[in-house]
Design a protein around this motif. Sequence first.
Motif, mmCIF file in Angstrom:
data_model
loop_
_atom_site.group_PDB
_atom_site.id
_atom_site.type_symbol
_atom_site.label_atom_id
_atom_site.label_comp_id
_atom_site.label_asym_id
_atom_site.label_seq_id
_atom_site.Cartn_x
_atom_site.Cartn_y
_atom_site.Cartn_z
ATOM 1 N N GLY A 68 0.869 -1.202 0.025
ATOM 2 C CA GLY A 68 -0.050 -0.024 -0.078
ATOM 3 C C GLY A 68 1.132 1.233 0.158
ATOM 4 N N THR A 69 1.762 1.155 0.773
ATOM 5 C CA THR A 69 2.885 2.274 0.743
ATOM 6 C C THR A 69 3.599 2.846 -0.351
ATOM 7 O OG1 THR A 69 3.450 1.917 3.349
ATOM 8 C CG2 THR A 69 4.868 3.296 1.993
ATOM 9 N N PHE A 70 3.951 1.640 -1.112
ATOM 10 C CA PHE A 70 4.586 1.781 -2.290
ATOM 11 C C PHE A 70 3.450 2.160 -3.420
ATOM 12 C CE2 PHE A 70 8.113 -0.812 -0.546
ATOM 13 C CZ PHE A 70 9.099 -0.101 -1.009
ATOM 14 N N ARG A 71 2.424 1.730 -3.463
ATOM 15 C CA ARG A 71 1.198 2.073 -4.594
ATOM 16 C C ARG A 71 1.111 3.643 -4.245
ATOM 17 N NH1 ARG A 71 -2.614 -2.917 -4.493
ATOM 18 N NH2 ARG A 71 -1.558 -4.271 -6.000
ATOM 19 N N SER A 72 0.802 4.074 -3.173
ATOM 20 C CA SER A 72 0.664 5.493 -2.810
ATOM 21 C C SER A 72 1.732 6.339 -3.299
ATOM 22 C CB SER A 72 0.288 5.621 -1.248
ATOM 23 O OG SER A 72 -0.752 4.867 -0.731
ATOM 24 N N ALA A 73 2.936 6.005 -3.103
ATOM 25 C CA ALA A 73 4.027 6.842 -3.669
ATOM 26 C C ALA A 73 4.289 6.935 -4.968
ATOM 27 C CB ALA A 73 5.572 6.061 -2.983
ATOM 28 N N ALA A 74 3.917 5.631 -5.642
ATOM 29 C CA ALA A 74 3.920 5.488 -7.096
ATOM 30 C C ALA A 74 2.806 6.528 -7.687
ATOM 31 C CB ALA A 74 3.426 4.158 -7.493
ATOM 32 N N LEU A 75 1.603 6.682 -7.253
ATOM 33 C CA LEU A 75 0.490 7.349 -7.518
ATOM 34 C C LEU A 75 0.721 8.722 -7.384
ATOM 35 C CD1 LEU A 75 -2.679 5.418 -6.088
ATOM 36 C CD2 LEU A 75 -1.846 5.940 -8.650
ATOM 37 N N ASP A 76 1.591 9.193 -6.211
ATOM 38 C CA ASP A 76 2.036 10.478 -6.012
ATOM 39 C C ASP A 76 2.736 10.871 -6.800
ATOM 40 O OD1 ASP A 76 2.076 12.819 -4.234
ATOM 41 O OD2 ASP A 76 3.964 12.017 -3.606
ATOM 42 N N ILE A 77 3.773 9.878 -7.336
ATOM 43 C CA ILE A 77 4.770 10.400 -8.283
ATOM 44 C C ILE A 77 4.291 10.701 -9.600
ATOM 45 C CG2 ILE A 77 6.756 9.628 -9.569
ATOM 46 C CD1 ILE A 77 7.873 8.214 -7.023
ATOM 47 N N GLN A 78 3.016 9.662 -9.897
ATOM 48 C CA GLN A 78 2.617 9.973 -11.192
ATOM 49 C C GLN A 78 1.789 11.192 -11.398
ATOM 50 O OE1 GLN A 78 -0.362 6.627 -11.796
ATOM 51 N NE2 GLN A 78 -0.343 6.921 -13.839
ATOM 52 N N THR A 79 1.410 11.819 -10.432
ATOM 53 C CA THR A 79 0.602 12.987 -10.626
ATOM 54 C C THR A 79 1.322 14.007 -10.522
ATOM 55 O OG1 THR A 79 0.246 13.100 -8.010
ATOM 56 C CG2 THR A 79 -1.459 11.939 -9.287
ATOM 57 N N ARG A 80 2.899 14.080 -10.057
ATOM 58 C CA ARG A 80 3.597 15.129 -10.087
ATOM 59 C C ARG A 80 4.440 15.272 -11.309
ATOM 60 N NH1 ARG A 80 5.936 15.969 -4.121
ATOM 61 N NH2 ARG A 80 4.078 15.614 -3.043
ATOM 62 N N VAL A 81 4.785 14.251 -12.032
ATOM 63 C CA VAL A 81 5.435 13.967 -13.377
ATOM 64 C C VAL A 81 4.618 14.493 -14.447
ATOM 65 C CG1 VAL A 81 6.677 12.573 -14.895
ATOM 66 C CG2 VAL A 81 7.120 12.342 -12.319
#
Length: 99
Positions: A68-81
């Motif tokens: 869950g932590t890694f998924r959240s981080a990936a989604l956060d990165i995806q929205t910033r890039v």
Amino acid sequence: MDRCSNYLWKHPSTHTRQLSDVTGTPIELLTDWVRAGKFPSIYSQLDYPCESCRSPIYAGRLCHSCLGTFRSAALDIQTRVPRRATAGLFSVAGRVKGY
């Protein structure tokens, strides 16, 4: 491996640590075997550590919490890039720019 398999045949609810203690097989070797699927899935108490936090898991590479932590981080990165709209163009704050 044969010693472990024979013990599990007689004691199918054995945990990984117990199996290590009883058979004298190093826990690191046992966890590698369990992770690699060397034992049938009927031995459901055999676990190995999560690759991130080291908590016991029974399948995959990460526990549910770390996943869950890694998924959240990936989604956060995806929205910033910035995302590419078309070849040679990308969008920043809703505006299409070329490079």
